[in-house]
Design a protein around this motif. Structure first.
Motif, mmCIF file in Angstrom:
data_model
loop_
_atom_site.group_PDB
_atom_site.id
_atom_site.type_symbol
_atom_site.label_atom_id
_atom_site.label_comp_id
_atom_site.label_asym_id
_atom_site.label_seq_id
_atom_site.Cartn_x
_atom_site.Cartn_y
_atom_site.Cartn_z
ATOM 1 N N THR A 1 24.941 6.718 9.374
ATOM 2 C CA THR A 1 23.547 6.616 9.024
ATOM 3 C C THR A 1 23.002 5.658 9.933
ATOM 4 N N ARG B 1 17.555 9.359 10.691
ATOM 5 C CA ARG B 1 17.120 8.710 9.478
ATOM 6 C C ARG B 1 16.069 9.381 8.737
ATOM 7 N N ILE C 1 18.447 12.138 6.462
ATOM 8 C CA ILE C 1 19.412 11.896 5.634
ATOM 9 C C ILE C 1 18.721 10.737 4.318
ATOM 10 N N LEU D 1 23.180 2.758 10.813
ATOM 11 C CA LEU D 1 23.159 0.843 10.214
ATOM 12 C C LEU D 1 23.991 0.212 11.141
ATOM 13 N N ILE D 2 25.030 0.886 11.778
ATOM 14 C CA ILE D 2 26.006 0.116 12.775
ATOM 15 C C ILE D 2 25.959 1.073 14.149
ATOM 16 N N MET E 1 28.464 3.920 7.775
ATOM 17 C CA MET E 1 27.414 3.191 8.057
ATOM 18 C C MET E 1 26.796 3.440 9.685
#
Lengths: 255, 333
Positions: free
Chosen positions: B61, B86, B89, B63-64, B58
């Motif tokens: 990528t 982003r 990937i 997301l966090i 996460m």
């Protein structure tokens, strides 16, 4: 460019889902019609408000209610996108969170306005003598739609703000009980707000739906408490603030 | 342009993780991770549930956000430049992430739009991907009519549509039946052959890790406890384990055999760690002494895992979670 296409992508998804979940659409239309015909018909037999037949009086209120419910629910349903990993799939794309929020708002607004359009068509039909005192025209329908457009942006944003902070649908019932119904009851949708005890007055004035109902009554029935410009101003302020908070909430949203 | 050119000259790793750390309310989920993953590698993160695999993914990528430390993905910093990360990937999530009210084709189209692909390019790529994951004749069916394996294939294909440099697979075969699992493996292998792509895969299936991965990191409690190719990791155990029940063991003789790495004696039970036991067993038996019984266990990743974490990996600890979610999702409306 990528941001615009991202917004379009999210709208595209919401619109497809809307077209395919017919039962949801039917339910969201039936409910207001029942309020109007059964509740309005039952109570309206002995009531007229401000010289207007009761069913005609609540028709704008029921319109506002339908848009309130569908907008807030639409927003809160983002919890389901979270529950499966669909939301992550969207958040991992090179589209800003602001665009994702805007795409969602436009999607929800489209849903709500399509439902409102159906209710307006039903209203046009009922204006052919079925509800005395209701004289909806195509022109006033379009004005009503414009009022609802500004309203629904705010309430979809509100729903998205709540949904973005929730981790499961557990809080959903709370939102219905403590937010959606109070907003509805304190909006003057079913009775003039000056009938309420005075301690509730501040709440009605803080309630954005109050101004939506007043504006709709203005364009549909020609009766108004605050005046159209004031109403539209208040609704716009509400929607603007909701968009700002919503953008922020999406930026901070945990997945 | 210039930057990527220079980067190639410097043999930039696909992923470079530096002191990456994530803490939730005092609980350390990922603890100062350092790791380099090369271009074109299939790299596995192996660990029990809650080891920090998904949290790591996460963060990588975007997301966090990490509590501290950072990582460079395809040369872009995950904290400073998340939007470039982003673009580089693709990801296949642990839980179903396709919309089942849409068709397979529509899911791919939606994804293509989210990555800013114009109509012409999008249609071309969708066609390629449908062919790759063998869903051409099901493209106009709603995803809710897909089997678990088909849905995974669709999501795998979707993760590739924008030609990512790096593909993340979070437990890609969790909850799938063995045949569907085999199927996904084939697609992943095909991918690394046909496209120049780096794949990071998290799994707690040993078989999967061993079959697919060029290199593995065993993660436990947020830390890398072992790193290497499956073969190297197994060699850490030293080889195969030969257990002999024996009288009058010739310890000196055994100690002189260089393919025996370790000797342990408990009563009349002799445990040996042996390189290539299948070849060397006869020589052991010749000199060992009066052997009553023999047992040979070949070294497996499971034993490597046990050695480093002190625990056995539970294959089915979260088995079926993915399919459970599908069911949950189906009953939502």
């Amino acid at each position: 460019m990528i941001e615009l296409m991202g917004i379009y992508a999210l709208w595209y998804r919401e619109f497809k889902v809307f077209l395919r979940e017919r039962s949801r659409v039917v339910a969201s239309i039936i409910n207001p019609v029942l309020w109007l015909l059964i509740f309005g018909g039952g109570l309206g037999a002995n009531v007229a408000i401000k010289g207007v037949n009761y069913q005609a009086f609540i028709y704008p209120g029921i319109l506002a209610q339908a848009v309130l419910f569908s907008s807030v629910f639409f927003g809160v349903y983002i919890v389901w996108d979270k529950k499966i990993d669909f939301l992550k799939e969207v958040l991992i794309a090179p589209v800003s969170r602001t665009s994702i929020f805007i795409g969602k708002v436009i999607g929800g607004t489209t849903d709500s306005l399509l439902q409102a359009s159906i209710l307006l068509l039903i209203g046009l039909l009922l204006s052919q003598g079925f509800i005395p005192g209701l004289h909806l025209t195509i022109y006033s329908s379009l004005l009503a739609l414009a009022v609802l457009f500004i309203t629904t942006i705010g309430f979809v944003s509100l729903g998205l703000i709540l949904g973005s902070q929730m981790e499961s649908m557990e809080g959903f019932q709370m939102i219905i009980s403590f937010l959606v119904f109070p907003l509805f009851f304190l909006s003057g949708a079913l009775f003039p707000i000056d009938n309420l005890p005075s301690w509730l007055t501040p709440f009605t004035f803080l309630n954005p739906l109050t101004y939506t109902v007043d504006a709709l009554r203005n364009v549909i029935l020609g009766i108004s408490q605050f005046g159209l410009l004031y109403d539209i101003g208040m609704i716009s302020v509400f929607s603007f603030i909701a968009i700002l908070i919503g953008t922020y909430a999406f930026e901070k949203m945990k997945v | 342009m210039r930057q990527s050119h220079l980067a190639v000259l410097n043999f930039m790793p696909a992923i470079e993780i530096t002191n990456l750390r994530k803490q939730y309310n005092g609980l350390v989920a990922v603890d100062s991770l350092n790791l380099k993953i090369n271009e074109g590698e299939i790299f596995g993160l192996l660990g029990p549930n809650g080891a920090g695999k998904t949290t790591t993914l996460m963060m990588l990528t975007t997301l966090i956000k990490p509590t501290s430390g950072t990582a460079a993905i395809n040369g872009f910093d995950i904290v400073k430049n998340p939007s470039e990360v982003r673009k580089s990937i693709g990801m296949v999530f642990q839980d179903p992430s396709s919309d089942e009210i849409l068709t397979g084709y529509e899911n791919l189209k939606l994804h293509g739009m989210l990555y800013g692909m114009d109509g012409k390019l999008r249609e071309k790529r969708i066609e390629e991907i449908l062919k790759l994951v063998n869903l051409e004749d099901r493209k106009n069916d709603f995803v809710k009519k897909y089997s678990g394996g088909m849905r995974r294939r669709l999501e795998l294909g979707r993760g590739l549509i924008h030609h990512p440099k790096i593909l993340f697979l979070d437990e890609p075969t969790l909850g799938l039946d063995p045949q569907a699992r085999e199927n996904i493996w084939q697609y992943v292998e095909k991918l690394t052959k046909e496209e120049k792509i780096t794949i990071i895969i998290t799994t707690h299936y040993m078989e999967e890790a061993e079959k697919l991965c060029d290199r593995l990191a065993i993660i436990d409690k947020g830390k890398i406890v072992a790193l290497g190719s499956p073969k190297e990791l197994k060699e850490v155990i030293g080889g195969d384990i030969v257990t002999l029940k024996i009288r009058n063991p010739n310890i000196n003789g055994l100690e002189n055999l260089n393919f025996i790495k370790k000797i342990e004696i408990k009563g009349d039970i002799l445990s040996l760690v042996v390189m290539n036991a299948n070849i060397n067993l006869p020589r052991i038996l010749k000199i060992a002494g009066e052997v009553e019984s023999v047992e040979v266990k070949s070294g497996t990743l499971e034993e490597v895992f046990l050695k480093y974490t002190g625990r056995e990996i539970k294959e089915n600890a979260s088995g079926g979670r993915w399919s459970e979610k599908v069911i949950q999702y189906k009953s939502k409306k």
